[in-house]
Design a protein around this motif. Structure first.
Motif, PDB file in Angstrom:
ATOM      1  N   GLU A 114     -97.966  44.904  67.459  1.00  9.48           N
ATOM      2  CA  GLU A 114     -97.050  45.455  66.459  1.00  9.48           C
ATOM      3  C   GLU A 114     -96.766  44.468  65.330  1.00  9.48           C
ATOM      4  O   GLU A 114     -96.273  44.853  64.272  1.00  9.48           O
ATOM      5  CB  GLU A 114     -95.707  45.838  67.116  1.00  9.48           C
ATOM      6  N   GLN A 115     -97.046  43.167  65.529  1.00 11.36           N
ATOM      7  CA  GLN A 115     -96.701  42.164  64.526  1.00 11.36           C
ATOM      8  C   GLN A 115     -97.615  42.267  63.305  1.00 11.36           C
ATOM      9  O   GLN A 115     -98.743  42.754  63.377  1.00 11.36           O
ATOM     10  CB  GLN A 115     -96.832  40.745  65.101  1.00 11.36           C
ATOM     11  N   THR A 116     -97.120  41.743  62.180  1.00 13.10           N
ATOM     12  CA  THR A 116     -98.010  41.530  61.046  1.00 13.10           C
ATOM     13  C   THR A 116     -98.932  40.364  61.377  1.00 13.10           C
ATOM     14  O   THR A 116     -98.601  39.495  62.194  1.00 13.10           O
ATOM     15  CB  THR A 116     -97.227  41.193  59.770  1.00 13.10           C
ATOM     16  N   VAL A 117    -100.093  40.326  60.720  1.00 14.96           N
ATOM     17  CA  VAL A 117    -101.034  39.254  61.021  1.00 14.96           C
ATOM     18  C   VAL A 117    -100.438  37.892  60.669  1.00 14.96           C
ATOM     19  O   VAL A 117    -100.633  36.910  61.404  1.00 14.96           O
ATOM     20  CB  VAL A 117    -102.380  39.463  60.293  1.00 14.96           C
ATOM     21  N   ALA A 118     -99.702  37.808  59.553  1.00 16.57           N
ATOM     22  CA  ALA A 118     -99.122  36.526  59.162  1.00 16.57           C
ATOM     23  C   ALA A 118     -97.994  36.123  60.097  1.00 16.57           C
ATOM     24  O   ALA A 118     -97.876  34.953  60.480  1.00 16.57           O
ATOM     25  CB  ALA A 118     -98.622  36.572  57.725  1.00 16.57           C
ATOM     26  N   GLY A 119     -97.154  37.076  60.487  1.00 18.69           N
ATOM     27  CA  GLY A 119     -96.057  36.763  61.388  1.00 18.69           C
ATOM     28  C   GLY A 119     -96.551  36.285  62.735  1.00 18.69           C
ATOM     29  O   GLY A 119     -96.030  35.304  63.294  1.00 18.69           O
ATOM     30  N   ALA A 120     -97.573  36.948  63.273  1.00 15.38           N
ATOM     31  CA  ALA A 120     -98.134  36.535  64.562  1.00 15.38           C
ATOM     32  C   ALA A 120     -98.769  35.151  64.458  1.00 15.38           C
ATOM     33  O   ALA A 120     -98.594  34.305  65.334  1.00 15.38           O
ATOM     34  CB  ALA A 120     -99.159  37.561  65.033  1.00 15.38           C
ATOM     35  N   LEU A 121     -99.497  34.922  63.367  1.00 15.36           N
ATOM     36  CA  LEU A 121    -100.164  33.645  63.184  1.00 15.36           C
ATOM     37  C   LEU A 121     -99.168  32.511  62.995  1.00 15.36           C
ATOM     38  O   LEU A 121     -99.299  31.435  63.604  1.00 15.36           O
ATOM     39  CB  LEU A 121    -101.096  33.729  61.970  1.00 15.36           C
ATOM     40  N   GLN A 122     -98.156  32.717  62.169  1.00 19.42           N
ATOM     41  CA  GLN A 122     -97.236  31.639  61.825  1.00 19.42           C
ATOM     42  C   GLN A 122     -96.380  31.184  63.001  1.00 19.42           C
ATOM     43  O   GLN A 122     -95.856  30.077  62.996  1.00 19.42           O
ATOM     44  CB  GLN A 122     -96.360  32.061  60.654  1.00 19.42           C
ATOM     45  N   THR A 123     -96.216  32.032  63.999  1.00 15.24           N
ATOM     46  CA  THR A 123     -95.452  31.638  65.189  1.00 15.24           C
ATOM     47  C   THR A 123     -96.362  31.250  66.358  1.00 15.24           C
ATOM     48  O   THR A 123     -95.898  31.113  67.483  1.00 15.24           O
ATOM     49  CB  THR A 123     -94.511  32.773  65.623  1.00 15.24           C
ATOM     50  N   ALA A 124     -97.664  31.072  66.075  1.00  9.41           N
ATOM     51  CA  ALA A 124     -98.636  30.609  67.079  1.00  9.41           C
ATOM     52  C   ALA A 124     -98.793  31.587  68.241  1.00  9.41           C
ATOM     53  O   ALA A 124     -98.928  31.185  69.399  1.00  9.41           O
ATOM     54  CB  ALA A 124     -98.271  29.218  67.600  1.00  9.41           C
ATOM     55  N   THR A 125     -98.818  32.870  67.942  1.00  5.78           N
ATOM     56  CA  THR A 125     -99.024  33.883  68.978  1.00  5.78           C
ATOM     57  C   THR A 125    -100.359  33.648  69.693  1.00  5.78           C
ATOM     58  O   THR A 125    -101.361  33.292  69.079  1.00  5.78           O
ATOM     59  CB  THR A 125     -98.999  35.283  68.337  1.00  5.78           C
ATOM     60  N   HIS A 126    -100.367  33.870  70.986  1.00  3.49           N
ATOM     61  CA  HIS A 126    -101.536  33.565  71.807  1.00  3.49           C
ATOM     62  C   HIS A 126    -101.666  34.620  72.891  1.00  3.49           C
ATOM     63  O   HIS A 126    -100.762  35.404  73.135  1.00  3.49           O
ATOM     64  CB  HIS A 126    -101.372  32.190  72.458  1.00  3.49           C
ATOM     65  N   GLY A 127    -102.790  34.615  73.543  1.00  2.54           N
ATOM     66  CA  GLY A 127    -102.963  35.438  74.727  1.00  2.54           C
ATOM     67  C   GLY A 127    -103.151  34.528  75.922  1.00  2.54           C
ATOM     68  O   GLY A 127    -102.488  33.510  76.057  1.00  2.54           O
ATOM     69  N   THR A 128    -104.085  34.917  76.781  1.00  2.00           N
ATOM     70  CA  THR A 128    -104.479  34.064  77.896  1.00  2.00           C
ATOM     71  C   THR A 128    -105.989  33.974  77.883  1.00  2.00           C
ATOM     72  O   THR A 128    -106.678  34.953  77.590  1.00  2.00           O
ATOM     73  CB  THR A 128    -103.958  34.613  79.241  1.00  2.00           C
ATOM     74  N   GLY A 129    -106.543  32.800  78.171  1.00  2.00           N
ATOM     75  CA  GLY A 129    -107.991  32.668  78.107  1.00  2.00           C
ATOM     76  C   GLY A 129    -108.498  31.399  78.754  1.00  2.00           C
ATOM     77  O   GLY A 129    -107.870  30.346  78.650  1.00  2.00           O
ATOM     78  N   ARG A 130    -109.639  31.503  79.393  1.00  4.55           N
ATOM     79  CA  ARG A 130    -110.307  30.326  79.971  1.00  4.55           C
ATOM     80  C   ARG A 130    -111.058  29.561  78.885  1.00  4.55           C
ATOM     81  O   ARG A 130    -111.026  28.325  78.840  1.00  4.55           O
ATOM     82  CB  ARG A 130    -111.274  30.776  81.052  1.00  4.55           C
ATOM     83  N   ASP A 131    -111.739  30.299  78.014  1.00  8.80           N
ATOM     84  CA  ASP A 131    -112.588  29.687  76.992  1.00  8.80           C
ATOM     85  C   ASP A 131    -112.140  30.006  75.572  1.00  8.80           C
ATOM     86  O   ASP A 131    -112.446  29.247  74.652  1.00  8.80           O
ATOM     87  CB  ASP A 131    -114.044  30.160  77.158  1.00  8.80           C
ATOM     88  N   THR A 132    -111.465  31.117  75.362  1.00  8.97           N
ATOM     89  CA  THR A 132    -111.073  31.546  74.024  1.00  8.97           C
ATOM     90  C   THR A 132    -109.593  31.282  73.783  1.00  8.97           C
ATOM     91  O   THR A 132    -108.759  31.528  74.655  1.00  8.97           O
ATOM     92  CB  THR A 132    -111.372  33.043  73.815  1.00  8.97           C
ATOM     93  N   SER A 133    -109.283  30.802  72.598  1.00 12.13           N
ATOM     94  CA  SER A 133    -107.938  30.338  72.281  1.00 12.13           C
ATOM     95  C   SER A 133    -107.117  31.414  71.585  1.00 12.13           C
ATOM     96  O   SER A 133    -107.524  32.577  71.499  1.00 12.13           O
ATOM     97  CB  SER A 133    -108.038  29.086  71.403  1.00 12.13           C
ATOM     98  N   GLY A 134    -105.968  31.003  71.073  1.00  9.81           N
ATOM     99  CA  GLY A 134    -105.045  31.923  70.429  1.00  9.81           C
ATOM    100  C   GLY A 134    -105.443  32.257  69.003  1.00  9.81           C
ATOM    101  O   GLY A 134    -106.521  31.883  68.524  1.00  9.81           O
ATOM    102  N   LEU A 135    -104.553  32.932  68.296  1.00  8.38           N
ATOM    103  CA  LEU A 135    -104.868  33.398  66.949  1.00  8.38           C
ATOM    104  C   LEU A 135    -105.134  32.254  65.987  1.00  8.38           C
ATOM    105  O   LEU A 135    -105.976  32.356  65.094  1.00  8.38           O
ATOM    106  CB  LEU A 135    -103.720  34.268  66.421  1.00  8.38           C
ATOM    107  N   ALA A 136    -104.425  31.128  66.135  1.00  7.69           N
ATOM    108  CA  ALA A 136    -104.583  30.010  65.197  1.00  7.69           C
ATOM    109  C   ALA A 136    -106.001  29.466  65.182  1.00  7.69           C
ATOM    110  O   ALA A 136    -106.437  28.902  64.173  1.00  7.69           O
ATOM    111  CB  ALA A 136    -103.604  28.894  65.543  1.00  7.69           C
ATOM    112  N   SER A 137    -106.725  29.631  66.272  1.00  6.73           N
ATOM    113  CA  SER A 137    -108.092  29.129  66.356  1.00  6.73           C
ATOM    114  C   SER A 137    -109.122  30.143  65.869  1.00  6.73           C
ATOM    115  O   SER A 137    -110.322  29.834  65.862  1.00  6.73           O
ATOM    116  CB  SER A 137    -108.417  28.721  67.803  1.00  6.73           C
ATOM    117  N   GLN A 138    -108.678  31.314  65.477  1.00 10.92           N
ATOM    118  CA  GLN A 138    -109.595  32.356  65.018  1.00 10.92           C
ATOM    119  C   GLN A 138    -109.508  32.581  63.512  1.00 10.92           C
ATOM    120  O   GLN A 138    -110.023  33.569  62.991  1.00 10.92           O
ATOM    121  CB  GLN A 138    -109.304  33.655  65.763  1.00 10.92           C
ATOM    122  N   VAL A 139    -108.874  31.655  62.806  1.00 11.16           N
ATOM    123  CA  VAL A 139    -108.679  31.750  61.360  1.00 11.16           C
ATOM    124  C   VAL A 139    -109.587  30.758  60.657  1.00 11.16           C
ATOM    125  O   VAL A 139    -109.728  29.610  61.105  1.00 11.16           O
ATOM    126  CB  VAL A 139    -107.205  31.472  60.995  1.00 11.16           C
TER     127      VAL A 139
END
Length: 436
Positions: A114-139
């Motif tokens: 539901e978040q905006t892309v900037a809002g999610a990114l600026q607060t370091a939103t993440h999921g869970t992952g063994r090899d893949t990281s959160g949103l900050a690493s996909q920019v």
């Protein structure tokens, strides 16, 4: 632009409110720049909101509140390079739809869209992952409006320090107006959800972490019950939940019934352990496969307040055992399950996983329940383990603590001093966490 005087704003949980001097809904980056310059002329601060899904005061605007609703364009989709540029106000839900239409996807994401892309990114939103990281690493690139009204772009090659600082910068370095994402080909995830008892989950935690691309679990306080979730890529074809099963599990049980449960425990706290025992048994095993974002995310309609800390992954099991022991020593009656996730290290300066393999422990309470004593007790434990608080979730840490928790914190402050010496983008929350 359409300025509006003296409105009132509140976040999704209802625990943060603001009455800014004016609200502006810019439709272009140039209009954002004009709003920033006008705010400077009037001696006002500027903050852009998202959809209000932060529990902290990150989006609280005292001077000028910029609404993102006019900045939702998809600027470019390059299916060859898989680079996709969208404006800051586009929601993750719409981004997922656009990506799916072009055979693309985010490699990993959190559990709501539901978040905006900037809002999610600026607060370091993440999921869970063994090899893949959160949103900050996909920019790969950001467009920002700085405090002087100038428009800049940054990436690993162009102004790399600004890029590393601003990817999760809480809007304190500038207003993010566009984000370029590095996407992957669209993929299916096979979800295996299975109830387990506490001791089995902790005994097999390393196994689950190593053997699954995305693993998380929930513990129902006051019980032995946990719900494990293992998500892994599959070739297909998709075998999604039936409409009835999706409605029954994800809408009715997880939201309608869970909302009623929380209203009951709010009125009768003593019933919480008994009710949690029923909840822990209500979720049976299930397996299905679907488009990745449909597996990563779930509907969340029951309002709550949340705190989350990232700790070194190797400290996870001792932390969980001590957290459970706190329930035996404290008079807590907590109806919400506790969520546990993991993430590889990231390089964004203010990512909670910066420089270390991290585990995340998130605690919640119903939005009408008091949270202070519970969150304080958990926070004391997390900070004793070198924990880093989620920027968008409730915590009491300040710059003095955070400077010790983040190796590049002083570098971030130096970039901020250079770009925003007058603190055009400050608010009470940024003053506390970054120091002024």
């Amino acid at each position: 632009m359409s300025p509006v005087p003296h409105p009132t704003w509140k976040n999704w949980a209802g625990n943060q409110r603001a009455a800014p001097r004016r609200v502006v809904t810019p439709g272009t980056t140039d209009e954002v720049a004009a709003a920033v310059r006008a705010a400077a002329d009037d001696g006002l601060t500027v903050r852009m909101t998202g959809t209000g899904h932060s529990f902290t005061g990150a989006a609280v605007a005292e001077g000028v509140l910029l609404r993102p609703a006019g900045l939702t364009a998809v600027r470019s989709v390059d299916t060859a390079s898989r680079l996709v540029t969208v404006e800051a106000g586009l929601t993750l839900r719409e981004l997922n739809r656009v990506l799916d239409d072009h055979g693309l996807a985010l490699a990993n994401m959190g559990d709501i869209q539901e978040q905006t892309v900037a809002g999610a990114l600026q607060t370091a939103t993440h999921g869970t992952g063994r090899d893949t990281s959160g949103l900050a690493s996909q920019v790969t690139e950001l467009e920002l409006v700085l405090a002087d009204g100038s428009i800049v772009t940054c990436s690993r090659d162009e102004r790399p320090d600004l890029f590393d600082a601003a990817r999760s910068g809480l809007g304190a370095l500038g207003v993010v107006t566009a984000v370029t994402w590095r996407t992957v080909p669209s993929f299916l995830l096979h979800a295996r959800e299975e109830p387990m008892r506490w001791n089995e989950v902790l005994a097999r935690l390393d196994e689950f972490d190593a053997d699954n691309e995305h693993f998380e679990f929930y513990w129902f306080p006051h019980t032995e019950g946990c719900l494990t979730k293992r998500n892994n890529r599959v070739e297909g074809p998709a075998e999604p939940l039936s409409k009835l099963k999706h409605w029954l599990d994800d809408r009715f049980l997880s939201n309608t019934v869970f909302g009623a449960v929380n209203r009951l425990t709010h009125s009768v706290p003593a019933a919480t352990p008994f009710v949690n025992g029923i909840s822990a048994r209500a979720f049976g095993a299930r397996a299905y496969s679907d488009t990745s974002y449909k597996v990563f995310t779930s509907p969340r309609t029951v309002r709550f307040k949340e705190q989350e800390y990232a700790i070194p992954r190797e400290r996870l099991v001792p932390a969980l055992r001590e957290l459970r022991s706190l329930f035996a020593r404290r008079d807590w009656r907590i109806s919400f399950p506790i969520e546990v996730r993991v993430l590889p290290q990231e390089d964004a300066w203010l990512s909670m996983a910066h420089g270390r393999h991290s585990a995340f422990i998130a605690v919640h309470v119903y939005h009408r329940d008091a949270h202070e004593d519970y969150f304080r007790g958990v926070e004391d434990l997390m900070t004793s383990l070198d924990g880093r608080p989620h920027w968008g979730k409730l915590h009491t840490r300040d710059a003095a603590y955070l400077e010790k928790a983040y190796p590049r914190f002083r570098d971030f402050q130096a970039v901020r001093d250079e770009l925003d010496p007058d603190r055009r983008f400050a608010n009470p929350y940024t003053r506390r966490v970054f120091g002024d």
